[in-house]
Design a protein around this motif. Sequence first.
Motif, short mmCIF file in Angstrom:
data_model
loop_
_atom_site.label_atom_id
_atom_site.label_comp_id
_atom_site.label_asym_id
_atom_site.label_seq_id
_atom_site.Cartn_x
_atom_site.Cartn_y
_atom_site.Cartn_z
N GLN A 1 -2.68 -0.93 -0.60
CA GLN A 1 -1.40 -1.54 -0.23
C GLN A 1 -0.33 -0.60 -0.75
OE1 GLN A 1 -0.84 -4.26 1.59
NE2 GLN A 1 -3.05 -4.44 1.88
N ASN B 1 3.54 0.27 -1.45
CA ASN B 1 4.83 -0.40 -1.56
C ASN B 1 5.91 0.37 -0.81
OD1 ASN B 1 6.06 1.59 -3.26
ND2 ASN B 1 5.02 0.69 -5.04
N LEU B 2 7.05 -0.25 -0.65
CA LEU B 2 8.12 0.31 0.17
C LEU B 2 8.66 1.62 -0.41
CD1 LEU B 2 9.84 0.00 2.68
CD2 LEU B 2 11.44 -1.37 1.34
N THR B 3 8.74 1.74 -1.71
CA THR B 3 9.27 2.96 -2.32
C THR B 3 8.38 4.16 -2.00
OG1 THR B 3 10.18 1.64 -4.13
CG2 THR B 3 10.00 4.02 -4.49
N CYS C 1 6.27 4.30 0.44
CA CYS C 1 6.36 4.45 1.89
C CYS C 1 7.55 5.33 2.26
CB CYS C 1 6.49 3.08 2.55
SG CYS C 1 6.85 3.11 4.32
N VAL D 1 3.85 -4.10 7.38
CA VAL D 1 3.13 -3.84 6.13
C VAL D 1 1.62 -3.76 6.37
CG1 VAL D 1 2.69 -4.70 3.79
CG2 VAL D 1 4.97 -4.93 4.81
N ARG E 1 0.86 -0.27 7.50
CA ARG E 1 1.62 0.76 6.79
C ARG E 1 0.73 1.89 6.29
NH1 ARG E 1 5.39 -1.39 2.23
NH2 ARG E 1 6.71 -1.85 4.02
#
Length: 186
Positions: free
Chosen positions: A104, A106-108, A110, A161, A164
């Motif tokens: 998984q 995370n957005l940072t 990504c 997500v 992602r």
Amino acid sequence: MEFFLKKLSEKIIHFLDPEQQCGKIERLQMHFALETIFYNLLTAFLILWTSYLLGSFRQTLLLFCVFGLLRVIAGGFHFDHMLKCILTSTFLMVGGGKAAQMWQINLTVCLMICFFTNLLFFIHIPRGTANNPYSEAYSQLQKKRLRILSVLLTLCAIYFVRVRAILLFAMFAAAVLLIPDLYQRS
């Protein structure tokens, strides 16, 4: 492997043109086309079959499609031997598909990966291969396509997500394979 594909292509060409009415150039073109088709089918089968056995078929299929699309547009490093290419492609796709099941992101992280890959995609100018170079006009068209695709994939990676990790792996792998090409041309 190459010997087998060459012999198989020769047999099919002989079947299609038993009286050898085609010229040497046409036979070479048929030979190259058949070898390319068989090579791509073999690679795709190996990747998808292995991923099915490992339980990551859907992830690997999506990764294979996105990575393949990026490679068709951007190009990049190519191996000098068919077996190296098949093994590396299989390892990247199956490994990436399996990893996408477990990771998984995370957005940072990504955003950092998207920044790096988009930077490479935006400075890269696709030029084809040594054996099949692009014209200047087609290089510019491919450059526009690559930029649009990279922005779309970035937006999808940010908002979806569930896919992602797959999208980021495809973008990262395609970008890394551009580095030798960028280095060689500078």
